[in-house]
Design an enzyme around this catalytic site. Sequence first.
Site, PDB file in Angstrom:
ATOM      1  CD  GLU A  61      -3.099   0.406   0.229  1.00  0.00           C
ATOM      2  OE1 GLU A  61      -3.947   1.253  -0.038  1.00  0.00           O
ATOM      3  OE2 GLU A  61      -3.064  -0.704  -0.339  1.00  0.00           O
ATOM      4  CG  ASP A  72      -2.061  10.534   6.588  1.00  0.00           C
ATOM      5  OD1 ASP A  72      -2.665   9.462   6.752  1.00  0.00           O
ATOM      6  OD2 ASP A  72      -1.741  10.981   5.482  1.00  0.00           O
TER       7      ASP A  72
END
EC number: 4.2.1.20
Length: 278
Positions: A61, A72
């Site tokens: 990924e 994030d």
Amino acid sequence: MNSISNQTIPHQASRYQAAFSRLKAEGRGAFVPFVTLGDPSPELSLKIIDTLVQNGADALELGFPFSDPLADGPVIQGANLRALAAGTTPTACFELLAKIRAKYPELPIGLLLYANLVFANGIDAFYAKAQQAGVDSVLIADVPVEEAAPFIQAAKAHGIAPIFIAPPNADSDTLAKVSQSGEGYTYLLSRAGVTGADTKAGTPVEEILAKLQEFNAPPPLLGFGIAEPAQVSAAIKAGAAGAISGSAVVKIIETHQQDEVKLLAALGEFTRTMKAAT
């Protein structure tokens, strides 16, 4: 453009299918690490990816560096900033992807990124480049399935699997849409919020997994907060097809970014330990 979208291009989801079938036959789950392309530099990024694959990663990924990653935590934000400081552009990312694909013809390669990067040169152009570089799937973190129609259309036109997030608080309607629209795998969030290495993946996911199975969703991979082998085993035991670990991998890069030998050794060790738990 129309001529392209009218052709049936074989779906890249087949690399995921092959990997999941192989793992099923072995009675194991998938371990999928996430890293940001170009972190801490494009050259070292390739060595990092080699190390992950050679030590047991079942798929990759990969992120494109972006300076404003909303979902994030600080660890992945650090990766973005390091990669950008090293001059990692989207063009450089596609070049890295083509090299990775040439080296590992059967490995499922997924992108996890933000809509701005896809919009930058036009949605269709982005998926065309991704297809050319050998990408299997694209997950756009800030586009929920309800708003994804133009992305799904471009993905399918270029034989790329659209991936969707099944959030822990999703209702049946959303899970049904995620199951119908997604291909390749389903990204199952173990909890809502930002990514991070510290929080335990403690949300009971069995209920969501049962629903996804009922809706015949692509195999679910559990992500968010996966930092220890015990969490990988627990995810698979609960019925997930495997686990994705991002912040924990990137934390190792952050810690050893100045020492390539230590960095690759630590990543190899982490990957072997996590894979052994599948």
